[in-house]
Write a protein that holds these residues in place. Structure first.
Motif, short mmCIF file in Angstrom:
data_model
loop_
_atom_site.label_atom_id
_atom_site.label_comp_id
_atom_site.label_asym_id
_atom_site.label_seq_id
_atom_site.Cartn_x
_atom_site.Cartn_y
_atom_site.Cartn_z
N GLN A 39 11.69 6.44 -5.00
CA GLN A 39 10.39 6.41 -4.34
C GLN A 39 9.74 7.78 -4.50
OE1 GLN A 39 10.47 5.57 -0.06
NE2 GLN A 39 8.61 4.37 -0.32
N GLN A 43 4.55 7.04 -2.49
CA GLN A 43 4.44 5.85 -3.33
C GLN A 43 5.40 4.75 -2.88
OE1 GLN A 43 1.99 5.81 -5.80
NE2 GLN A 43 1.52 7.73 -4.71
N GLY A 44 5.39 3.65 -3.64
CA GLY A 44 6.25 2.52 -3.32
C GLY A 44 7.64 2.64 -3.91
N LEU A 45 8.35 1.53 -3.90
CA LEU A 45 9.74 1.48 -4.34
C LEU A 45 9.83 1.03 -5.80
CD1 LEU A 45 11.04 -0.33 -1.14
CD2 LEU A 45 11.25 2.11 -1.66
N GLN B 38 10.09 -0.29 6.11
CA GLN B 38 10.41 1.13 5.92
C GLN B 38 9.60 1.98 6.89
OE1 GLN B 38 9.49 3.12 2.16
NE2 GLN B 38 11.37 4.32 2.34
N TYR B 87 7.54 -4.09 2.46
CA TYR B 87 7.57 -4.38 1.03
C TYR B 87 8.19 -5.75 0.79
CZ TYR B 87 6.86 0.66 0.28
OH TYR B 87 6.36 1.94 0.27
N PHE B 97 9.10 -4.70 -6.80
CA PHE B 97 8.63 -4.64 -5.42
C PHE B 97 7.11 -4.74 -5.40
CE2 PHE B 97 12.47 -3.27 -3.15
CZ PHE B 97 13.24 -2.72 -4.17
N GLY B 98 6.59 -5.25 -4.29
CA GLY B 98 5.16 -5.12 -4.06
C GLY B 98 4.81 -3.68 -3.72
N GLN B 99 3.52 -3.41 -3.64
CA GLN B 99 3.07 -2.03 -3.41
C GLN B 99 3.10 -1.65 -1.93
OE1 GLN B 99 1.10 -4.59 -3.58
NE2 GLN B 99 -0.86 -4.20 -2.56
N GLY B 100 3.36 -2.62 -1.08
CA GLY B 100 3.52 -2.34 0.35
C GLY B 100 2.28 -2.67 1.19
#
Lengths: 117, 106
Positions: A39, A43-45, B38, B87, B97-100
């Motif tokens: 990460q 930002q995202g995963l 998260q 996510y 994964f999606g961007q959240g």
């Protein structure tokens, strides 16, 4: 209880390599895979790849092919992720997670890797 | 590669309200979808796998639904500790994964 304990923060220069460890406890290590996810700041995963702790089989995301190596040591229940030719955009938190049918049910706390000249 | 698109990007609600988060896949993933929560400075936590199965220890106020390309995570009555980033994740290779979705207090 299941725990994944990761190694400490790292600061590396561009072009260097980093090796992050992930020590598992509380379950049969060889019965599950380990996945690595990173990460970047804010930002995202991002999934990096997976390793079977049973037979060492690996599956890397195409983006990291040729630059990453994942290994395990079943004698110490530890997984390792080695990333080479580091760039500034590799600065991120790197997580290991226990792989449960390609879902990730237990996670380490993450290892901060900073790449800076 | 399967792209997961989450909406909205940010959701502003008050404790006690119902939250509905969406995840859309660029192609069918069947029921092979998970949701994670998260919080700042923490690792993600698995909430839902197989689109609708709550992970161990996850409160009943969290529920997942959907199949194919459209999925929903519902939090029936928001608790203060539920404000976090969520996510979605699909498990076809390569895993994505999606961007959240950021769930914030209104």
């Amino acid at each position: 209880q299941v725990q994944l304990v990761q190694s400490g923060p790292e600061v590396k220069k561009p072009g260097a390599s980093v090796k992050v460890s992930c020590k598992a406890s509380g379950y049969s290590f060889s019965s599950y895979g380990i996945t690595w996810v990173r990460q970047a700041p804010g930002q995202g995963l991002e999934w990096m790849g997976w390793i079977s702790a049973y037979n060492g089989k690996t599956d890397y995301a195409q983006k990291f092919q040729g630059r990453v190596t994942m290994t395990t040591d079943t004698t110490t229940s530890t997984a390792y992720m080695d990333l080479r030719s580091l760039r500034s955009d590799d600065t991120a938190v790197y997580y290991c997670a226990r792989d449960f049918r390609y879902y990730f049910d237990f996670w380490g706390r993450g290892t901060v890797v900073t790449v800076s000249s | 590669e399967i792209v997961l698109t989450q909406s909205p990007a940010t959701l502003s609600l008050s404790p006690g309200e119902r939250a509905t988060l969406s995840c859309r896949a660029s192609q069918s993933v069947g029921s092979s979808l998970a949701w994670y929560q998260q919080k700042p400075g923490q690792a993600p936590r698995l909430l839902i796998n197989d689109a609708s199965s709550r992970a161990t220890g996850i409160p009943a106020r969290f529920s997942g639904s959907g199949s194919g390309t459209d999925f929903t995570l519902t939090i029936s009555s928001l608790e203060p500790e539920d404000f976090a980033v969520y996510y979605c994740q699909q498990r076809s290779n390569p895993i994505t994964f999606g961007q959240g979705t950021r769930l914030e207090i209104k």
